[in-house]
Design an enzyme around this catalytic site. Structure first.
Site, PDB file in Angstrom:
ATOM      1  N   TYR A 180       0.868  -1.180   0.000  1.00 24.42           N
ATOM      2  CA  TYR A 180       0.000   0.000   0.000  1.00 24.42           C
ATOM      3  C   TYR A 180       0.904   1.229   0.000  1.00 24.42           C
ATOM      4  O   TYR A 180       1.466   1.591   1.036  1.00 24.42           O
ATOM      5  CB  TYR A 180      -0.905  -0.032   1.234  1.00 24.42           C
ATOM      6  CG  TYR A 180      -2.235   0.654   1.068  1.00 24.42           C
ATOM      7  CD1 TYR A 180      -2.432   1.649   0.120  1.00 24.42           C
ATOM      8  CD2 TYR A 180      -3.306   0.305   1.878  1.00 24.42           C
ATOM      9  CE1 TYR A 180      -3.665   2.264  -0.012  1.00 24.42           C
ATOM     10  CE2 TYR A 180      -4.547   0.912   1.753  1.00 24.42           C
ATOM     11  CZ  TYR A 180      -4.718   1.899   0.810  1.00 24.42           C
ATOM     12  OH  TYR A 180      -5.935   2.518   0.673  1.00 24.42           O
TER      13      TYR A 180
ATOM     14  N   LYS B 293      -0.292  -0.993  -4.806  1.00 24.68           N
ATOM     15  CA  LYS B 293      -1.419  -0.062  -4.865  1.00 24.68           C
ATOM     16  C   LYS B 293      -0.942   1.325  -4.447  1.00 24.68           C
ATOM     17  O   LYS B 293      -0.301   1.473  -3.403  1.00 24.68           O
ATOM     18  CB  LYS B 293      -2.541  -0.525  -3.944  1.00 24.68           C
ATOM     19  CG  LYS B 293      -3.675   0.504  -3.773  1.00 24.68           C
ATOM     20  CD  LYS B 293      -4.796  -0.061  -2.950  1.00 24.68           C
ATOM     21  CE  LYS B 293      -5.806   0.992  -2.566  1.00 24.68           C
ATOM     22  NZ  LYS B 293      -6.975   0.437  -1.872  1.00 24.68           N
TER      23      LYS B 293
ATOM     24  N   LYS C  90      -2.081   5.092  -3.331  1.00 22.34           N
ATOM     25  CA  LYS C  90      -3.136   5.993  -2.875  1.00 22.34           C
ATOM     26  C   LYS C  90      -2.957   7.328  -3.597  1.00 22.34           C
ATOM     27  O   LYS C  90      -1.988   8.047  -3.376  1.00 22.34           O
ATOM     28  CB  LYS C  90      -3.053   6.186  -1.367  1.00 22.34           C
ATOM     29  CG  LYS C  90      -4.070   7.168  -0.810  1.00 22.34           C
ATOM     30  CD  LYS C  90      -5.487   6.654  -0.944  1.00 22.34           C
ATOM     31  CE  LYS C  90      -5.804   5.614   0.098  1.00 22.34           C
ATOM     32  NZ  LYS C  90      -7.216   5.154   0.034  1.00 22.34           N
TER      33      LYS C  90
ATOM     34  N   ASP D 207      -5.834   4.417  -6.470  1.00 25.06           N
ATOM     35  CA  ASP D 207      -7.040   4.749  -5.701  1.00 25.06           C
ATOM     36  C   ASP D 207      -7.024   6.225  -5.321  1.00 25.06           C
ATOM     37  O   ASP D 207      -6.389   6.610  -4.338  1.00 25.06           O
ATOM     38  CB  ASP D 207      -7.102   3.891  -4.435  1.00 25.06           C
ATOM     39  CG  ASP D 207      -8.234   4.304  -3.509  1.00 25.06           C
ATOM     40  OD1 ASP D 207      -9.184   4.968  -3.977  1.00 25.06           O
ATOM     41  OD2 ASP D 207      -8.166   3.965  -2.309  1.00 25.06           O
TER      42      ASP D 207
ATOM     43  N   ASN E 279      -9.635   7.933  -4.237  1.00 19.89           N
ATOM     44  CA  ASN E 279     -10.745   8.224  -3.306  1.00 19.89           C
ATOM     45  C   ASN E 279     -11.713   9.252  -3.863  1.00 19.89           C
ATOM     46  O   ASN E 279     -12.023  10.270  -3.221  1.00 19.89           O
ATOM     47  CB  ASN E 279     -10.216   8.682  -1.951  1.00 19.89           C
ATOM     48  CG  ASN E 279      -9.724   7.532  -1.083  1.00 19.89           C
ATOM     49  OD1 ASN E 279      -8.573   7.515  -0.676  1.00 19.89           O
ATOM     50  ND2 ASN E 279     -10.588   6.554  -0.812  1.00 19.89           N
TER      51      ASN E 279
ATOM     52  N   GLU F 199      -9.541   2.217  -8.690  1.00 17.37           N
ATOM     53  CA  GLU F 199     -10.435   2.193  -7.525  1.00 17.37           C
ATOM     54  C   GLU F 199     -11.065   3.564  -7.266  1.00 17.37           C
ATOM     55  O   GLU F 199     -10.350   4.559  -7.129  1.00 17.37           O
ATOM     56  CB  GLU F 199      -9.644   1.737  -6.300  1.00 17.37           C
ATOM     57  CG  GLU F 199     -10.476   1.617  -5.044  1.00 17.37           C
ATOM     58  CD  GLU F 199      -9.661   1.133  -3.865  1.00 17.37           C
ATOM     59  OE1 GLU F 199     -10.072   1.401  -2.718  1.00 17.37           O
ATOM     60  OE2 GLU F 199      -8.599   0.499  -4.081  1.00 17.37           O
TER      61      GLU F 199
ATOM     62  N   ASN G 173     -14.550   0.792  -2.478  1.00 20.63           N
ATOM     63  CA  ASN G 173     -14.917   0.659  -1.076  1.00 20.63           C
ATOM     64  C   ASN G 173     -15.655   1.921  -0.629  1.00 20.63           C
ATOM     65  O   ASN G 173     -15.792   2.189   0.553  1.00 20.63           O
ATOM     66  CB  ASN G 173     -13.693   0.444  -0.178  1.00 20.63           C
ATOM     67  CG  ASN G 173     -12.869   1.707  -0.002  1.00 20.63           C
ATOM     68  OD1 ASN G 173     -12.091   2.070  -0.890  1.00 20.63           O
ATOM     69  ND2 ASN G 173     -13.020   2.388   1.131  1.00 20.63           N
TER      70      ASN G 173
ATOM     71  N   ASP H 128     -14.804  -5.093   3.324  1.00 22.40           N
ATOM     72  CA  ASP H 128     -14.161  -4.691   4.578  1.00 22.40           C
ATOM     73  C   ASP H 128     -15.049  -5.168   5.713  1.00 22.40           C
ATOM     74  O   ASP H 128     -16.120  -4.608   5.949  1.00 22.40           O
ATOM     75  CB  ASP H 128     -13.995  -3.173   4.617  1.00 22.40           C
ATOM     76  CG  ASP H 128     -13.184  -2.698   5.820  1.00 22.40           C
ATOM     77  OD1 ASP H 128     -13.218  -3.385   6.864  1.00 22.40           O
ATOM     78  OD2 ASP H 128     -12.537  -1.641   5.724  1.00 22.40           O
TER      79      ASP H 128
ATOM     80  N   HIS I 283     -10.497  -4.337   1.706  1.00 21.61           N
ATOM     81  CA  HIS I 283     -10.054  -2.980   1.995  1.00 21.61           C
ATOM     82  C   HIS I 283      -9.363  -2.929   3.355  1.00 21.61           C
ATOM     83  O   HIS I 283      -9.652  -3.725   4.240  1.00 21.61           O
ATOM     84  CB  HIS I 283     -11.275  -2.052   1.992  1.00 21.61           C
ATOM     85  CG  HIS I 283     -11.029  -0.688   2.530  1.00 21.61           C
ATOM     86  ND1 HIS I 283     -11.466  -0.281   3.770  1.00 21.61           N
ATOM     87  CD2 HIS I 283     -10.392   0.371   1.980  1.00 21.61           C
ATOM     88  CE1 HIS I 283     -11.119   0.976   3.967  1.00 21.61           C
ATOM     89  NE2 HIS I 283     -10.468   1.401   2.908  1.00 21.61           N
TER      90      HIS I 283
ATOM     91  N   ASN J 276      -7.820  -0.164   6.509  1.00 19.21           N
ATOM     92  CA  ASN J 276      -7.521   1.118   7.126  1.00 19.21           C
ATOM     93  C   ASN J 276      -6.377   0.867   8.096  1.00 19.21           C
ATOM     94  O   ASN J 276      -5.935  -0.267   8.250  1.00 19.21           O
ATOM     95  CB  ASN J 276      -8.763   1.654   7.845  1.00 19.21           C
ATOM     96  CG  ASN J 276      -8.792   3.170   7.913  1.00 19.21           C
ATOM     97  OD1 ASN J 276      -7.767   3.801   8.102  1.00 19.21           O
ATOM     98  ND2 ASN J 276      -9.974   3.742   7.756  1.00 19.21           N
TER      99      ASN J 276
END
Length: 418
Positions: A145, A187, A189, A217, A219, A242, A265, A289, A316, A318
């Protein structure tokens, strides 16, 4: 066998300055550890979010579980949903999609359901994966990640990972992740810099890791048109994109033209989202998740629904500790539908944990624990230390936006931004 006591302990642990579309991670991440004690040395463990509003709901339902048979998870669900009614505890960061009473109840249920399954396994001498139908794999693959990040929190020393604010920094971070943990997929972010710069980072990752599946991803930081442009610009580079844009309708528009699957997600996050999301063709991969889908059994049900619709499944993550990693690993071991490596933040915690022997990531995977239940034991001294950190740190809600605004007053969370 009945539950005698229910203990909910908030904890905090150091978190690096990881950037995302909402802002930046605070210096401390919050979690809550759940213990269900049945006496005779039998205690089930669960882990969940540690924000104040969520903690209040956990503590509201905890006394109602005393006397419950840990095998009666239908009764567990009834007691929790009836007690919460229309309660809603939205997340300040907004990185896991919308909220509402249904999702809130499932978030509260999850750690207690996991702890009940842990107890069931300890009572019967079987691992949780067996209670979910038996393992279909002995190791669960996880993905590195990657984050854009500051060198350290402002005013503090540079952290162990150092800065990553350009493609070279991201590639260096990825190299370190792969060398240390053996990850087989990567992946990033995104949603931090303009999309063309993040495409450059993906291209740099592809050049450095020609065989690794890649994901991006942002978001939901992009408009539909921007998402289409990024999808076209990363054709042949990404195994999935994503949550490029907000909402099921917007995702469906992008999905019609995107050359890769769209994952989520954020737009399919509760049972009520399944029919509209799948019916519109908005997503090709759901990042299940268990922390907000109501626990492990409901996540397995979600995976079966995904199979029916021809939708892929990943998991997913966190910021989390070892109880959650163990739960995710048992779930992943028992899911035939798990078609992509799962996310995990574990490397960012740099060994901090509440379990006595943290599960190692070797060759990009976690081996399913062999012991009964979750197969991990709580370290009471570590729990006490992390609880003291919670009491001292002063943070009671995760708020990436407000924290970033301390250093960049003009920063605003906008979705979409580009």
């Amino acid at each position: 066998m009945r539950i005698r006591t229910v203990t909910v302990t908030p904890v905090a642990f150091p978190d690096p300055a990881l950037l995302n579309s909402a802002g930046v991670h605070q210096p401390w991440a919050l979690r809550a550890i759940v213990q269900l004690d049945c006496g005779d040395g039998l205690t089930g463990l669960g882990e969940t979010y540690g924000d104040a509003a969520h903690l209040a709901l956990l503590r509201t339902v905890a006394p109602l579980l005393v006397g419950l048979d840990p095998f009666h998870t239908n009764e567990l669900t009834r007691r929790i949903t009836e007690a919460l009614g229309a309660a809603d505890a939205p997340d300040r960061h907004g990185l896991t999609g919308g909220t509402g009473p249904e999702k809130t109840a499932l978030k509260v249920l999850s750690p207690f359901e996991v702890a009940c399954l842990d107890l069931q396994g300890r009572i019967t001498g079987r691992p949780v994966a067996d209670l979910l139908g038996g393992r279909v794999r002995d190791e669960v693959p996880y993905s590195a990640y990657l984050f854009y990040k500051w060198a350290g929190h402002p005013g503090a020393a540079e952290d162990d990972w150092g800065p990553a604010l350009d493609p070279d920094g991201i590639v260096a971070q990825a190299r370190r992740m792969v060398d240390r943990y053996g990850f087989g997929s990567l992946k990033l972010k995104g949603g931090v810099f303009p999309p063309e710069l993040e495409i450059e980072a993906i291209r740099a990752l592809r050049a450095a890791f020609p065989e690794h599946p890649l994901r991006l991803d942002p978001n939901a930081a992009w408009t539909v048109d921007t998402s289409r442009a990024v999808a076209a610009g990363t054709e042949g580079l990404l195994e999935y994109l994503e949550d490029p844009t907000p909402g099921i309708p917007g995702m469906a528009e992008v999905a019609r033209d995107a050359p890769m699957p769209l994952a989520t997600n954020m737009c399919v996050v509760a049972p009520a989202d399944l029919a509209p999301g799948f019916g519109a063709g908005a997503v090709g991969v759901v990042l299940a998740d268990h922390h907000y889908w109501g626990g492990l059994r409901r996540s397995a049900e979600l995976a079966a629904i995904c199979r029916t619709w021809g939708v892929g499944v990943s998991m997913h993550s966190n910021s989390h500790l070892g109880i959650s990693l163990a739960a995710m690993t048992h779930l992943g071991a028992a899911l035939p539908e798990l078609s992509y490596a799962a996310d995990t933040h574990t490397p960012w915690q740099l060994g901090t944990d509440v379990v006595a022997e943290p599960l190692p990531i070797v060759d990009g995977a976690v081996r399913v624990p062999e012991g009964p239940g979750l197969g991990v034991e709580l370290d009471p001294d570590a729990l006490a230390r992390l609880h003291e950190d919670y009491l001292r740190c002063g943070i009671r809600e995760r708020d990436d936006t407000a924290y970033r605004q301390q250093f960049e007053p003009d920063f605003r969370r906008r979705r979409p931004r580009w």
